[in-house]
Scaffold this motif. Structure first.
Motif, mmCIF file in Angstrom:
data_model
loop_
_atom_site.group_PDB
_atom_site.id
_atom_site.type_symbol
_atom_site.label_atom_id
_atom_site.label_comp_id
_atom_site.label_asym_id
_atom_site.label_seq_id
_atom_site.Cartn_x
_atom_site.Cartn_y
_atom_site.Cartn_z
ATOM 1 N N HIS A 93 0.933 -1.422 0.017
ATOM 2 C CA HIS A 93 0.206 -0.174 -0.197
ATOM 3 C C HIS A 93 0.794 1.052 0.016
ATOM 4 O O HIS A 93 1.719 1.498 0.681
ATOM 5 C CB HIS A 93 -0.784 -0.028 1.171
ATOM 6 C CG HIS A 93 -1.835 -0.956 1.292
ATOM 7 N ND1 HIS A 93 -2.715 -1.605 0.220
ATOM 8 C CD2 HIS A 93 -2.174 -1.749 2.243
ATOM 9 C CE1 HIS A 93 -3.276 -2.620 0.430
ATOM 10 N NE2 HIS A 93 -2.997 -2.757 1.701
ATOM 11 N N TYR B 244 -4.612 3.945 4.507
ATOM 12 C CA TYR B 244 -6.217 3.510 4.534
ATOM 13 C C TYR B 244 -6.978 3.894 5.622
ATOM 14 O O TYR B 244 -7.995 3.308 5.917
ATOM 15 C CB TYR B 244 -6.370 1.994 4.059
ATOM 16 C CG TYR B 244 -5.844 1.968 2.645
ATOM 17 C CD1 TYR B 244 -5.695 2.634 1.843
ATOM 18 C CD2 TYR B 244 -5.603 0.386 2.248
ATOM 19 C CE1 TYR B 244 -5.084 2.704 0.600
ATOM 20 C CE2 TYR B 244 -5.034 0.359 1.087
ATOM 21 C CZ TYR B 244 -4.809 1.295 -0.022
ATOM 22 O OH TYR B 244 -4.308 1.065 -1.213
ATOM 23 N N TRP C 295 -9.587 -0.828 12.581
ATOM 24 C CA TRP C 295 -9.884 -1.245 11.293
ATOM 25 C C TRP C 295 -8.906 -2.249 10.789
ATOM 26 O O TRP C 295 -7.776 -2.209 11.652
ATOM 27 C CB TRP C 295 -10.048 -0.075 10.147
ATOM 28 C CG TRP C 295 -8.657 0.617 9.838
ATOM 29 C CD1 TRP C 295 -8.092 0.275 8.645
ATOM 30 C CD2 TRP C 295 -8.146 1.683 10.580
ATOM 31 N NE1 TRP C 295 -6.862 0.990 8.892
ATOM 32 C CE2 TRP C 295 -6.874 2.151 9.647
ATOM 33 C CE3 TRP C 295 -8.406 2.390 11.860
ATOM 34 C CZ2 TRP C 295 -6.064 3.067 10.023
ATOM 35 C CZ3 TRP C 295 -7.412 3.358 12.171
ATOM 36 C CH2 TRP C 295 -6.496 3.650 11.371
ATOM 37 N N SER C 296 -9.235 -3.145 9.854
ATOM 38 C CA SER C 296 -8.364 -3.941 9.492
ATOM 39 C C SER C 296 -8.736 -4.395 8.070
ATOM 40 O O SER C 296 -10.062 -4.100 7.581
ATOM 41 C CB SER C 296 -8.202 -5.408 10.314
ATOM 42 O OG SER C 296 -9.509 -6.180 10.332
ATOM 43 N N CYS C 297 -7.980 -5.334 7.194
ATOM 44 C CA CYS C 297 -8.385 -5.985 6.149
ATOM 45 C C CYS C 297 -9.149 -7.036 6.158
ATOM 46 O O CYS C 297 -9.295 -7.585 7.395
ATOM 47 C CB CYS C 297 -7.055 -5.992 5.145
ATOM 48 S SG CYS C 297 -6.151 -7.282 5.802
ATOM 49 N N GLN D 55 -8.219 -7.131 1.567
ATOM 50 C CA GLN D 55 -8.924 -5.872 1.004
ATOM 51 C C GLN D 55 -9.189 -5.026 2.206
ATOM 52 O O GLN D 55 -9.856 -5.561 3.076
ATOM 53 C CB GLN D 55 -9.924 -6.251 0.017
ATOM 54 C CG GLN D 55 -9.677 -6.845 -1.284
ATOM 55 C CD GLN D 55 -9.251 -8.387 -1.322
ATOM 56 O OE1 GLN D 55 -9.936 -8.943 -0.630
ATOM 57 N NE2 GLN D 55 -8.189 -8.805 -2.124
ATOM 58 N N TYR D 56 -9.110 -3.780 2.148
ATOM 59 C CA TYR D 56 -9.546 -2.686 3.130
ATOM 60 C C TYR D 56 -11.045 -1.995 2.498
ATOM 61 O O TYR D 56 -11.191 -1.942 1.270
ATOM 62 C CB TYR D 56 -8.754 -1.621 3.310
ATOM 63 C CG TYR D 56 -7.502 -1.766 4.215
ATOM 64 C CD1 TYR D 56 -7.688 -1.941 5.488
ATOM 65 C CD2 TYR D 56 -6.367 -2.453 3.529
ATOM 66 C CE1 TYR D 56 -6.824 -2.160 6.245
ATOM 67 C CE2 TYR D 56 -5.174 -2.790 4.361
ATOM 68 C CZ TYR D 56 -5.441 -2.546 5.843
ATOM 69 O OH TYR D 56 -4.561 -2.883 6.757
ATOM 70 N N SER D 57 -11.878 -1.972 3.444
ATOM 71 C CA SER D 57 -13.234 -0.895 3.019
ATOM 72 C C SER D 57 -12.949 0.286 2.858
ATOM 73 O O SER D 57 -11.773 0.722 3.349
ATOM 74 C CB SER D 57 -14.327 -1.613 3.747
ATOM 75 O OG SER D 57 -13.970 -0.817 5.114
ATOM 76 N N GLU E 264 -9.201 -2.562 -3.597
ATOM 77 C CA GLU E 264 -9.839 -2.340 -2.142
ATOM 78 C C GLU E 264 -11.181 -2.414 -2.386
ATOM 79 O O GLU E 264 -11.758 -2.636 -3.277
ATOM 80 C CB GLU E 264 -9.380 -0.987 -1.543
ATOM 81 C CG GLU E 264 -7.645 -0.983 -1.529
ATOM 82 C CD GLU E 264 -6.952 -2.053 -0.973
ATOM 83 O OE1 GLU E 264 -5.727 -2.342 -1.325
ATOM 84 O OE2 GLU E 264 -7.691 -2.861 0.052
ATOM 85 N N ARG F 27 -14.437 -1.838 9.969
ATOM 86 C CA ARG F 27 -14.093 -0.419 10.554
ATOM 87 C C ARG F 27 -15.165 0.016 11.362
ATOM 88 O O ARG F 27 -16.349 0.058 11.402
ATOM 89 C CB ARG F 27 -14.081 0.734 9.327
ATOM 90 C CG ARG F 27 -13.020 0.203 8.199
ATOM 91 C CD ARG F 27 -13.205 1.548 7.468
ATOM 92 N NE ARG F 27 -12.182 1.398 6.392
ATOM 93 C CZ ARG F 27 -10.800 1.716 6.346
ATOM 94 N NH1 ARG F 27 -10.539 2.468 7.475
ATOM 95 N NH2 ARG F 27 -9.709 1.687 5.533
ATOM 96 N N PRO G 2 -7.818 -10.408 11.423
ATOM 97 C CA PRO G 2 -7.372 -10.074 9.945
ATOM 98 C C PRO G 2 -6.724 -11.004 8.951
ATOM 99 O O PRO G 2 -6.025 -11.820 9.560
ATOM 100 C CB PRO G 2 -6.543 -8.880 10.398
ATOM 101 C CG PRO G 2 -6.820 -8.419 11.839
ATOM 102 C CD PRO G 2 -7.138 -9.846 12.381
#
Length: 369
Positions: A23, A141, A184-186, A191-193, A200, A209, A227
């Protein structure tokens, strides 16, 4: 002291010279890494001494007793909610740099079978640390003004994880109340929101999140999943502590400053076991071990173990995890500089931050599956 910190920073830098990150915003120069590691560890030493001075205070001892009782009650409640009251269950032990911490088992489940005679203090009395070291890296992110909520799963598949965090103000040795804690986490496949970057989840997504206010004991709890991972990074959970933020009628927040940001890591053995299950095992991105991740150098010191405690709620991963840590922070700190946000959540969806450049660092192909 500073010579030792410098040598530690150099060692971390040398170990990072061949790393590739997935990232933008996580690719720092060797000089930047050395400077940030040194700075974070000096902050850690100062804050650690502040907390050590008050460990025998009656109020601190009473708070720890309440924490043990609360964790035991949470464990019992989570098992009951999952229909596991009569099910067998398995057992982090706790003292040094990241390599030493990583060599320990943080499993309160693990290879030790506890029974009804086991003391709650044996299981729920240990903490990862009494000091939370700012690692000065929130990743690229971070989404500003996220939803204030405790359940962030949104039916995203993965191993259920109930995360309990207790924050202590090093200035007073009292619970850090009136904070908003952002986590938050992937997802299981990396993938992250909440962001529009390639690969993503997109601006319209909010999974994994959420934000919660600390209670009178400085505690927040989140229901999430364990995660996943992405290229160049070990499995981690992001944390930010907001001071002076205002909650909004739409269930989000605004304003304030960031008094802490960091990333929690997890036992390598736990990671390996979970990565072997679906849907984690569909992620073809190469795994990165804890010991070579570029940000563990920020997180670990001889006073701070960045690996939280955990216990399996039943006799299998599918039943979920209870994960907890007690963390100290200086509520007077301001780490806003290190927390640029990629986007902001508003009524109707997310909006890109026009001052945030996703392409500042090129994506290495392929980033995500």
């Amino acid at each position: 002291m500073f010579k030792r910190l410098f040598e530690l920073g150099v060692a971390v830098v040398l170990s990072l010279s061949v790393l590739v990150t997935a990232h933008p915003g996580e690719n720092l120069s060797a000089r930047q890494i050395r400077d940030e590691v040194d700075n974070a560890h000096v902050v850690n030493i100062i804050n650690s001494r502040a907390l050590e001075a008050c460990q025998n205070d009656p109020e601190v001892k009473a708070r720890k007793a309440r924490a043990i009782a609360r964790r035991a009650a949470t464990f019992a409640r989570l098992r009951e909610e999952r229909g596991l009251t009569e099910a067998a269950w398995l057992h982090r032990r706790s003292a040094a740099q990241f390599r030493q911490w990583a060599a320990l088992s943080h499993n309160k489940t693990g290879s030790i079978d506890l029974n009804k005679e086991s003391s709650n203090s044996d299981i729920f009395g240990s903490n990862t640390s009494c000091i939370l070291t700012p690692d000065n890296a929130n990743g690229p992110y971070f989404v500003n003004q996220e939803h204030i909520r405790s359940d962030v799963t949104e039916n995203v598949p993965g191993v259920p994880m109930h995360l309990e965090l207790q924050f202590i103000d090093v200035n007073t040795c009292k619970p850090a109340t009136q904070l908003l804690i952002d986590t938050w986490s992937c997802n299981a496949t990396g993938q992250y929101s909440g962001v529009s970057a390639r690969g993503e989840g997109g601006l319209g997504t909010t999974y994994l999140r959420g934000v919660q206010p600390t209670d009178k004991d400085g505690v927040v709890s989140f229901d999430t999943i364990f995660p996943g991972h992405y290229q160049g990074r070990a499995t981690h959970q992001h944390l930010i502590a907001h001071v002076g933020a205002t909650t909004l009628p739409n269930g989000t927040y605004t304003g304030g400053r960031i008094a802490h940001l960091s990333q929690l890591f997890f036992d390598q053995t736990l990671r390996d076991a979970i990565e072997a299950t679906a849907p984690y095992n569909t992620n073809r991105i190469p795994k990165t071990a804890n010991l070579v991740d570029q940000f563990t150098g920020y997180a670990a010191t001889s006073k701070y173990d960045p690996l939280p405690n955990y216990i399996l709620l039943g006799n299998g991963l599918s039943n979920g995890l209870f994960v907890w840590a007690e963390l100290g922070l200086n509520t007077s700190s301001n780490w806003d500089y290190y927390a640029p946000h990629a986007s902001t959540w508003k009524e109707g969806g997310g909006y890109n931050n026009p001052n945030f450049n996703f392409l500042a660092v090129a994506f290495p192909p392929p980033t995500h599956g």
